[in-house]
Design a protein around this motif. Structure first.
Motif, short mmCIF file in Angstrom:
data_model
loop_
_atom_site.label_atom_id
_atom_site.label_comp_id
_atom_site.label_asym_id
_atom_site.label_seq_id
_atom_site.Cartn_x
_atom_site.Cartn_y
_atom_site.Cartn_z
N ALA A 56 0.83 -1.20 0.00
CA ALA A 56 0.00 0.00 0.00
C ALA A 56 0.88 1.26 0.00
N GLY A 57 1.99 1.21 0.72
CA GLY A 57 2.93 2.33 0.74
C GLY A 57 3.53 2.57 -0.63
N MET A 58 3.85 1.50 -1.34
CA MET A 58 4.38 1.64 -2.70
C MET A 58 3.35 2.34 -3.59
N LEU A 59 2.10 1.87 -3.52
CA LEU A 59 1.05 2.42 -4.37
C LEU A 59 0.83 3.91 -4.04
N ALA A 60 0.84 4.27 -2.78
CA ALA A 60 0.64 5.67 -2.40
C ALA A 60 1.75 6.56 -2.98
N ARG A 61 2.98 6.10 -2.92
CA ARG A 61 4.09 6.88 -3.47
C ARG A 61 4.01 6.97 -4.99
N ILE A 62 3.63 5.88 -5.62
CA ILE A 62 3.46 5.88 -7.08
C ILE A 62 2.42 6.93 -7.48
N LYS A 63 1.27 6.92 -6.80
CA LYS A 63 0.20 7.86 -7.12
C LYS A 63 0.66 9.30 -6.91
N ARG A 64 1.34 9.58 -5.81
CA ARG A 64 1.80 10.94 -5.54
C ARG A 64 2.78 11.41 -6.60
N GLN A 65 3.76 10.55 -6.93
CA GLN A 65 4.75 10.92 -7.94
C GLN A 65 4.08 11.17 -9.30
N LEU A 66 3.19 10.28 -9.70
CA LEU A 66 2.53 10.44 -10.99
C LEU A 66 1.68 11.70 -11.04
N SER A 67 0.97 11.97 -9.97
CA SER A 67 0.14 13.16 -9.91
C SER A 67 0.98 14.41 -10.08
N GLU A 68 2.10 14.46 -9.37
CA GLU A 68 3.01 15.62 -9.48
C GLU A 68 3.60 15.75 -10.88
N LYS A 69 4.06 14.63 -11.42
CA LYS A 69 4.74 14.67 -12.71
C LYS A 69 3.79 14.90 -13.88
N ALA A 70 2.51 14.52 -13.72
CA ALA A 70 1.53 14.72 -14.79
C ALA A 70 0.87 16.08 -14.69
N GLY A 71 1.24 16.86 -13.67
CA GLY A 71 0.68 18.20 -13.53
C GLY A 71 -0.74 18.22 -13.02
N LEU A 72 -1.09 17.24 -12.17
CA LEU A 72 -2.47 17.19 -11.64
C LEU A 72 -2.55 17.74 -10.23
#
Length: 155
Positions: free
Chosen positions: A139-155
């Motif tokens: 779950a910790g991996m998924l949370a970090r993945i989502k945060r990074q993607l959100s930041e990098k995709a400009g969301l």
């Protein structure tokens, strides 16, 4: 498959639903064996990250040392997500979780990854063979993945 497994799988990205179905088709010991098989299929880091491990983010929720980084092609929810992990071979459970996430989510749209429910760790039916603390690591991996993607995709 149990009703819970079916309901959970229906809300998951297609690749994750297929993996969940594979796990639910097996008994407890066989589920653990499948997780170990996933650990052997974790892709190696690309050279640009293998030579610069400081670029990867640690996941302290995991009992074993694991690091990850994401890349995004494009902008917004339609951008393509790419996931990269570093985990020691001596940590097969952690590597297995990382490999599942990579197989299920790499190459999907950022929107699909962000829409992946946090309860995804329960959808595999591993709670009977893996401790809740280890599932918390996934779950910790998924949370970090989502945060990074959100930041990098400009969301």
């Amino acid at each position: 498959m149990t009703a819970t497994g079916t309901d959970s799988a229906a809300a998951l990205p297609e690749g994750f639903a297929e993996i969940a179905e594979d796990f639910h088709a097996l008994g407890g010991r066989d589920r653990l064996q499948l997780l170990l098989e996933f650990s052997n299929s974790l892709p190696e880091l690309p050279e640009r990250y293998a030579e610069h491990p400081e670029l990867l983010e640690p996941v302290p929720e995991c009992q074993s040392p694991i690091f990850l980084i994401t890349e995004v092609e494009g902008q917004g929810r339609d951008a393509t997500a790419h996931l990269f992990f570093s985990a020691p071979k001596e940590a097969p459970t952690t590597r297995g979780f990382a490999s599942i996430l990579a197989e299920a989510l790499d190459g999907r749209s950022v929107g699909e990854v962000l829409d992946t429910p946090e309860t995804v760790t329960n959808s595999l039916g591993l709670a009977e063979v893996v401790s809740p603390l280890r599932l918390n690591g996934m779950a910790g991996m998924l949370a970090r993945i989502k945060r990074q993607l959100s930041e990098k995709a400009g969301l």
